[in-house]
Every structure is written in structure tokens, then in C-alpha cells.
Design an enzyme around this catalytic site. Structure first.
Site, PDB file in Angstrom:
ATOM      1  N   HIS A   1       0.823  -1.209   0.000  1.00 12.95           N
ATOM      2  CA  HIS A   1       0.000   0.000   0.000  1.00 12.95           C
ATOM      3  C   HIS A   1       0.857   1.258   0.000  1.00 12.95           C
ATOM      4  CE1 HIS A   1       0.630   0.999   4.325  1.00 12.95           C
ATOM      5  NE2 HIS A   1       0.658  -0.311   4.502  1.00 12.95           N
TER       6      HIS A   1
ATOM      7  N   CYS B   1       2.779  -4.858   7.020  1.00 19.21           N
ATOM      8  CA  CYS B   1       2.480  -4.581   5.607  1.00 19.21           C
ATOM      9  C   CYS B   1       3.684  -3.920   4.934  1.00 19.21           C
ATOM     10  CB  CYS B   1       1.254  -3.687   5.481  1.00 19.21           C
ATOM     11  SG  CYS B   1      -0.290  -4.515   5.928  1.00 19.21           S
TER      12      CYS B   1
END
Length: 578
Positions: free
Chosen positions: A470, A489
Site C-alpha cells: 500500500h 504490511c
């Protein structure tokens, strides 16, 4: 040789003189039974000598010796006349049986022409990221020198048989180490997989026996990936200038501070920075400061993780890191997809490959050592424009629950909200947070927008860890050298290039007559308008998140920080005594 003694009866000149006939009979039975039992438990070593006067008869004698050794297996061990054991005896049984146990590497007291090249390859095993002592090199050379230098020794068929088997055992071990590496468990090793005995071991033995160059055969069994080959090309320059001295390895964190301090003193002396009185805190701190300044570390005089890491990062340790990295390549699929995304955590880098061409690369931010990014193989399935963020349970428990207990308005200050199991927003002030310790029966979300932790775009892929690629609302962090900062992440600096590549790939592979509801302009327009959209990726792009602590970077060998200590664990497990 086995012996049986009665230690406590030697004082009698003839013990049977004082025994009655029945006692004599019982003693005889005990002696026969016990000696027989002891003899059965003794392992019979092969003969050390079998002299053959006529060289024309040597092959037959060596053949019989090899056959006897490989057929006489006790406790799953094949033992030569000097007690040396063979690692790959089952593979050798298969290979020699196919050739009626005839010698492979000698013929009538002369070496076959492939032997010098094979021994040279073993001697230079470091150029392949291998350790030559794993292949009985010293033992083989001792045997070869005896057979070459002494005409009497040359008539001993046992020595020729031992040499033949040791060379074959070394070749089988090298083949497996180059093909499969040393990090795989025994249960799936080629050593135990009988289906590979013909399809892999025998076929490559036969190539070398038939005259194919040793280097060519052994290069072909290794990964053919471009990055693997580049990394191998870096080895020679490193090995040629490598410091081969042995240094004290510091285990950190430590349990015994006094023992660690003694080790540290020894290691600093090896680094030509002796500490005269390690118990003197001022003298110790001053020496540590000098070392930190020399190595470009934060100068605080403290013996911390950075100092210990630097002291342990010797050339020998770097070589082991190189060996681990090469073996990790061998655990990849033999052929990678035509197009794929490659994330290497220690280098904080993402690369997009298309038909062996590097399309682009990007800096990334990955998980902290306490919340490491998982290693995985997957594929990008969909893209979310202006995503919301549902906070994982682990982050709620560790970071947010303590904040809610202190102040129910904790979430509002972070632009987050609380949802019940129906997806309805509820007021955090109406919850008794003190009764929760390990989790909460609610969802915490952060709405989409420029302040969202995921930024303006998220790339989803199937995985059991709830991680994804992301954007971020903290883009300034990409300028940091150390970028293990997330909860797991992977934050991508060049997220727009990645999104455009995925969308263009869908467009190029679109079946005739079909249409797409999106293109690269769509993404730009949606982001400009701050509109939330979900794009299902029609042609899923494979994704590899890996952990490779060194690589060939612009022609030079580059080592990265072992951010999660993964390589340290592997080195201690597989290469500690190398």
C-alpha cells in the site's frame, strides 16, 4: 578385534582344578555363549589391504572390494577401512549397482581424466558458496597422494576402492548441495528421495563419466536465474581478498554478563582495540566510543546491538551469509513467471520484472523486527482506491487497547471509529474498556482519505497474515536508510507506477471483443476526485516477498542488515562449525 576376559580369576593357575564336573560344564557353556554374543555385536571393519601384483587384475579386485563395502551395510552406515563413513551410500549403491560395481574414477592403477577437474572443483568450492571440507577433500587428497607417490601402495586394491567411493560420495553431495541447497529438511532431501537416484544423480554422474566438462555439468544443475548468476559472479573477488582469520563470535543478548564481558574483551583485542580493564566502566566506554566512531555507528559508548552486529560481521560470517543466500535461490521455483513482483525485505526494495527485463523498482518500508513482514508467494488480486483501514487484532491489542483504557477519545484523535458486528458505528465512551485484555468484540476502522495509514491505494493478495502492499500517509519515511518500521504490511513508494503497470497488463492481455471499465487515466481521475473504487485484477501478477541479505549490486557484492535475525538463525543451525 574383540576380546573376552574374566578379570577376577587370574589369581588361580588353573581354575578348573578346583571345580566339579558340573561346574566345568556350566563354565564352558557360559564362555561359548558370552563370546558368541560379544562377537555378534562387534562391527567388522573392511580389510585394510588387498595386494594385487598385476595391474591388469586391479579393476576386478577394486570392483569386488566396492561390492563388498556397499552390500555389507550395518545400521545404515557404510564404513571404509579407516572408519570413514559415506554420506550418500544409498545413492552410491544405486549408481555402482548400475555399473556392476566397477570402479568409476580409476582404471588399472591410473586415474580417469575427469578426476583432476573434479578435485580442482572441490578445492575451489568456495567459489560456489560451498565449504570444501564438507566433501572429504583432505581425506581424498591424502589417499590420492599415497597412490600417486608410492608404487607399493598403488598395488593395494583397498585404497583404490576407498578413493573411488570417497570421490563419488563427494560428487553426490556436491550435486545435491548445488541443486537443492543445504537448508531443506531431510524428509524432502534428494538424499532420501529414491526417485532422484536415476533422474538426477545417475544422469549427472554419467555425463561426467562420459567426458562432459565438470564445470559445465555442475553449472547446469544450479538455478539459472539472472540474480543468482550475478551473485555468484561476485564471489571470486570477495574470496580472493577475504580475511580468513577466526574471530570470537558474540552471542547477544546475553544471559551471563560477566562471561559476555570477557568475550567482548577478547573480541575487541582481536579488532586491535584492547581493553586493559574491562571492569572500569570509563575505560570500557571510551574504547567502545573509538570503535563506534571508526565504524560510523552512533557514538554513545554503549555495548548494544549495533556494536555486537558490527563485531560479528567478519568476512567468514559474510561468506556464510552468502552461502545461505545462494541456497535460498535454490528453494525458489526452477523457473519464475514471465512477469512478477519481487520484494526483498533486507534491501527495502521492490522490483517489477517482465520477460527478464526490470520494468522499475521502488523503495519499500517493511515490518519492524517485533512485527516482521511474512515471507510468502502470492499474486495481486485486486486494487482499492482510497481504501479504509480495518485495524488488525494484533495492533488493537498491543497499541490501541491501552490507549482506549486511558482515554475513550483515543480513536477520534487518530481519525478512527468503532464498529459493532453489524457494521454500525458505536460510541467508545459507552464501553467499559477495563474488562478487555486480549482483544475486543468490535472492529476499528480508519476512513479513506489522505490521512489514512494506507494512503490512497492498496494492493491486495491472498495470504493468511492480513498484510498487503500500500501507499502511506508518512511518505517522508522513504528517505530513511533503515526502513523496517511498519506493523507487517509493505509500503510502496512508487505505488502509482505499480498500479499503472498492473492495469496496463490487464489491457494488453484483454481478449478480443472484451472491454475494461478502467485504465491508467481512471486511477488518476479517481484519486484526484478522492473517490473509493475497487479494481479486480483480471491477470493476477505473481508476488514474491523474500529475505535475501546480499546481492550483486552494480557489479559489487552488497550485504544488507539481517533485520529480523533470520540469517543468523540459519547460520547457527547449518554453518556454525564451518
Amino acid at each position: 578385534m574383540c576380546e573376552f576376559r574374566f578379570e577376577n580369576i587370574t589369581s588361580c593357575n588353573n581354575i578348573t582344578d578346583i571345580m566339579n564336573p558340573l561346574s566345568k560344564l556350566l563354565l564352558s557353556f557360559l564362555l561359548i555363549t558370552t563370546v558368541g554374543t560379544v562377537a555378534c555385536k562387534c562391527k567388522k571393519l573392511p580389510p585394510k589391504e588387498n595386494i594385487v601384483i598385476n595391474p591388469n587384475e586391479m579393476n576386478v579386485a577394486v570392483q569386488q572390494q566396492i561390492k563388498n563395502l556397499l552390500e555389507d551395510v550395518t545400521d545404515s552406515i557404510v564404513q571404509l577401512s579407516d572408519s570413514t563413513t559415506l554420506n550418500y551410500y544409498q545413492v552410491l549403491q544405486h549408481i555402482y549397482a548400475k555399473n556392476d560395481y566397477a570402479p568409476i574414477w580409476s582404471n588399472k592403477e591410473k586415474w580417469q581424466p575427469q578426476v583432476p577437474a573434479l578435485l580442482r572443483y572441490i578445492d575451489q568450492a568456495a567459489l560456489q558458496g560451498l565449504f570444501k571440507n564438507d566433501y572429504s577433500f583432505t581425506k581424498i587428497m591424502q589417499l590420492k597422494n599415497r597412490l600417486d607417490a608410492d608404487s607399493v601402495q598403488r598395488t593395494n586394491a583397498v585404497l583404490w576402492a576407498n578413493a573411488d567411493l570417497l570421490i563419488s560420495d563427494a560428487l553426490a553431495t556436491i550435486l545435491k548441495d548445488l541443486k537443492q541447497g543445504r537448508l531443506v529438511p531431510d524428509s524432502i532431501s534428494y538424499k532420501k528421495d529414491t526417485s532422484t537416484y536415476t533422474s538426477f544423480f545417475l544422469i549427472n554422474f554419467n555425463k561426467i563419466i562420459a567426458g562432459s566438462p565438470v564445470d559445465t555439468v555442475l553449472a547446469y544443475v544450479q538455478p539459472q536465474l539472472a540474480d543468482y548468476k550475478l551473485l555468484k559472479n561476485s564471489i571470486k573477488q570477495f574470496v580472493d581478498s577475504m580475511d580468513t582469520k577466526s574471530y570470537t563470535f558474540l552471542n547477544y543478548p546475553y544471559k551471563d554478563s560477566l562471561a559476555f564481558l570477557q568475550q567482548f574483551k577478547k573480541r575487541m583485542a582481536e579488532a586491535n582495540m584492547p581493553i586493559a580493564t574491562p571492569t572500569d566502566s570509563t575505560a570500557l566506554a571510551n574504547t567502545v566510543k573509538k570503535y563506534q566512531q571508526l565504524k560510523g555507528l552512533t557514538v554513545d559508548g554503549k555495548i548494544g546491538n549495533a556494536v555486537v552486529k558490527q563485531l560479528n560481521l567478519t568476512d567468514a560470517y559474510k561468506f556464510k551469509t552468502l552461502a545461505v543466500t545462494l541456497d535460498k535461490y535454490k528453494m525458489l521455483p526452477e523457473k519464475l513467471p514471465t512477469k512478477y513482483i519481487w520484494v526483498n525485505l533486507p534491501s527495502y526494495n521492490l522490483k517489477v520484472w517482465d520477460t527478464d527485463t526490470l520494468v522499475f523498482e521502488s523503495k519499500v518500508i517493511c515490518g519492524k523486527p517485533t512485527t516482521p513482514t511474512p515471507l510468502l508467494n502470492s499474486a495481486i488480486t485486486d486494487i482499492i482506491i482510497y481504501p479504509t483501514w480495518t485495524v488488525p487484532t494484533s495492533i488493537i491489542t498491543k497499541d490501541m487497547l491501552p490507549g482506549l483504557k486511558r482515554n475513550p477519545n483515543y480513536l477520534a484523535r487518530k481519525g478512527m471509529y468503532l464498529l459493532n458486528n453489524k457494521g454500525e458505528r458505536i460510541n467508545p465512551e459507552n464501553i467499559n474498556w477495563s474488562k478487555y485484555t486480549k482483544g475486543i468484540p468490535y472492529l476499528i476502522q480508519q476512513g479513506s482519505g489522505d490521512d489514512n495509514a494506507l494512503g490512497v491505494i492498496k494492493f491486495n493478495f491472498s495470504n493468511p497474515f492480513s498484510v498487503y502492499l500500500h501507499d502511506t500517509n508518512q511518505r517522508y519515511l522513504f528517505k530513511n536508510g533503515m526502513r523496517s518500521l511498519s506493523h507487517g504490511c509493505v509500503r510502496v513508494q512508487e505505488w502509482q507506477k505499480l498500479a499503472n503497470y498492473i492495469v496496463r497488463n490487464d489491457s494488453m492481455l484483454l481478449p478480443k471483443g472484451d472491454t475494461l471499465r478502467y485504465n491508467t487515466d481512471s486511477i488518476s481521475n479517481w484519486i484526484a476526485a478522492k473517490q473509493k473504487h475497487r479494481i479486480d485484477v483480471k491477470n493476477k501478477i505473481p508476488l514474491f516477498i523474500k529475505y535475501f541479505s546480499c546481492e550483486n549490486l552494480k557489479g559489487s557484492l552488497k550485504f544488507y542488515d539481517d533485520i529480523y535475525g533470520e540469517d543468523k538463525k540459519l547460520i547457527q543451525k547449518y554453518f556454525a562449525n564451518k
